[in-house]
Enzyme design. Structure first.
Site, PDB file in Angstrom:
ATOM      1  CD  GLU A   1      -3.118   1.084   2.228  1.00  0.00           C
ATOM      2  OE1 GLU A   1      -2.956   0.211   3.123  1.00  0.00           O
ATOM      3  OE2 GLU A   1      -3.955   1.847   1.938  1.00  0.00           O
TER       4      GLU A   1
ATOM      5  CD  GLU B   1       0.274  14.327  11.131  1.00  0.00           C
ATOM      6  OE1 GLU B   1      -0.416  13.480  10.522  1.00  0.00           O
ATOM      7  OE2 GLU B   1       0.186  15.648  10.777  1.00  0.00           O
TER       8      GLU B   1
END
Ligand SMILES: Cc1cc2nc3c(=O)[nH]c(=O)nc-3n(C[C@H](O)[C@H](O)[C@H](O)COP(=O)(O)OP(=O)(O)OC[C@H]3O[C@@H](n4cnc5c(N)ncnc54)[C@H](O)[C@@H]3O)c2cc1C
Length: 398
Positions: free
Chosen positions: A260, A383
């Site tokens: 992914e 993040e």
């Protein structure tokens, strides 16, 4: 954005300055063969705005690519693929972008589940699903995130328990892309009741068309409803439909994340360069309509974005070379994902501003700008990618 003849190819050497890279040369015979096929087979109509029509176009394109033998570019022959290496895959992605090809419909199946099944699936599951993922007959969605478990996926609470020849699922997933279109969902669930965090999870394939599954689409900021809430209420999956061993779901999910996080970088530097080129052509064509100040601002930003796209390309070629020689991309996928997610949003902003400055029709660029916000979220937020890079690549303290 401008509406262009989909068969028009922007030459890569116009988009990439500097020396031709020897690993993925502009004049490679593989590129030429694929480009020639693309020109003959691309859909001729432009992309519709309506969401259902857009998805139908993606599905038709998936079938066309599969019929031409191009859908499973890197997949083994035995599962309907072409068995090409990562460098050929990178060249193919660039050609798809340069020709403005649609995305195929079954990206969760092709990019995420398919490669994971090849590594961890039983032979029965591979034979059953892999060829049908490529044809698009079996569309998949990814059931990982839950209302309180997104970045902190290990806190997930959906339960799976064995009952006779089945697994029975209870719980809720959210943000599940294509849940209302997919025939199957790969679901990460807690299969050992008293287990904590990443222990005792199992990755299961669950049929969506059954009474125990309810799908409620969610409207996005772009106006689309690509994703949905999914409720499992006694939903049943065959006992053998686990990807990897029962209880080893976390390892299976981490394997899947590598695909992914590594993949969007491969696909997108060329698409972003095409978008920048279109924006520049639009501003040039609008001529007097664009003020001097706007032209200077757009030019400055476009130059910087163009440089960042070149850096992303260089990074993608480097990772493809690693993979080509049998190396693992592993956490380095987080680097491409981080660079790509932020860059894609900035390019969409520039395109939107260029369309506005040129006084062109804004529907497509507004949609594109809003939809781009998700790119630094959906395969792990900015993040989280930074944390992965800091802890696992750089070895910084937690
Ligand atoms: C368009 C789209 C499609 C998606 N499709 C799917 C899908 O098909 N299947 C699926 O399972 N999921 C899907 N997702 C969900 C996606 O994986 C999650 O949105 C993502 O993992 C973030 O989780 P969250 O939304 O719960 O946000 P949270 O995890 O609640 O994060 C909220 C904010 O806090 C920050 N944050 C959280 N934890 C930390 C930390 N430890 N350190 C620093 N900052 C932190 C995040 O970066 C973010 O800015 C999709 C999301 C989008 C936007």
């Amino acid at each position: 954005m401008t509406t262009l003849d989909p068969a028009v190819r922007l030459p890569l050497d116009r988009l990439v300055l500097g020396p031709d890279h020897p690993a993925v040369p502009f004049a490679h015979p593989f590129r030429a063969e694929f480009a020639e096929w693309l020109v003959r087979n691309l859909p001729t109509e432009t992309e519709p705005h309506d969401e259902d029509a857009r998805f139908a176009r993606r599905r038709a394109w998936q079938a066309t690519m599969n019929a031409g033998g191009w859908a499973g570019l890197a997949w083994p022959h035995e599962y309907g693929g072409r068995a090409e290496g990562p460098l050929a895959q990178l060249m193919a992605y660039e050609e798809l972008a340069l020709h403005r090809a649609p995305e195929p419909a079954n990206t969760p199946g092709m990019i995420l589940l398919g490669p994971t099944l090849m590594l961890l699936g039983t032979e029965e599951l591979k034979q059953r699903f892999l060829p049908r993922i490529l044809t698009g007959e079996d569309l998949f969605c990814q059931g990982f995130s839950e209302p309180d478990s997104g970045s902190d996926l290990a806190s997930l609470r959906t339960r799976a328990r064995r009952a006779g020849d089945d697994w029975v699922l209870d719980g809720q997933k959210i943000w599940t892309t294509f849940a209302d279109r997919a025939g199957y969902c790969f679901v990460l669930a807690r299969s050992e009741p008293s287990s904590q965090r990443h222990r005792g999870l199992t990755l299961l394939i669950c049929p969506m068309d059954q009474p125990g599954v309810t799908v409620r689409p969610i409207r996005q900021i772009s106006g689309d409803s690509e994703f949905a809430e999914v409720f499992f209420d006694g939903a049943r999956c065959p006992a053998g439909w686990t990807v990897g061993e029962p209880g080893q779901g976390w390892a299976a999910a981490m394997t899947l994340f590598q695909f992914e996080r590594g993949d969007p970088g491969y696909t997108d530097h060329a698409r972003l360069l095409v978008e920048l080129t279109d924006a520049r052509d639009l501003v040039h064509a609008a001529d007097d309509a664009v003020s001097h100040a706007a032209r200077a601002d757009l030019g400055r930003r476009a130059t910087d974005l163009w440089r960042r796209c070149q850096e992303l390309r260089a990074l993608n070629i480097r990772l493809a070379l690693v993979a080509e020689t049998g190396g693992q991309i592993a956490e380095a996928g987080s680097v491409t994902n981080l660079v790509w997610g932020e860059l894609a949003k900035d390019v969409a902003d520039l395109v939107g501003d260029a369309v506005e400055a040129a006084g062109a029709e804004p529907t497509a660029s507004v949609h594109h700008r809003l939809a781009s916000r998700a790119k630094s979220i959906y395969s792990g937020t900015t993040e989280i990618q930074r944390t992965v890079i800091a802890e696992r690549l750089l070895g910084l303290p937690r």
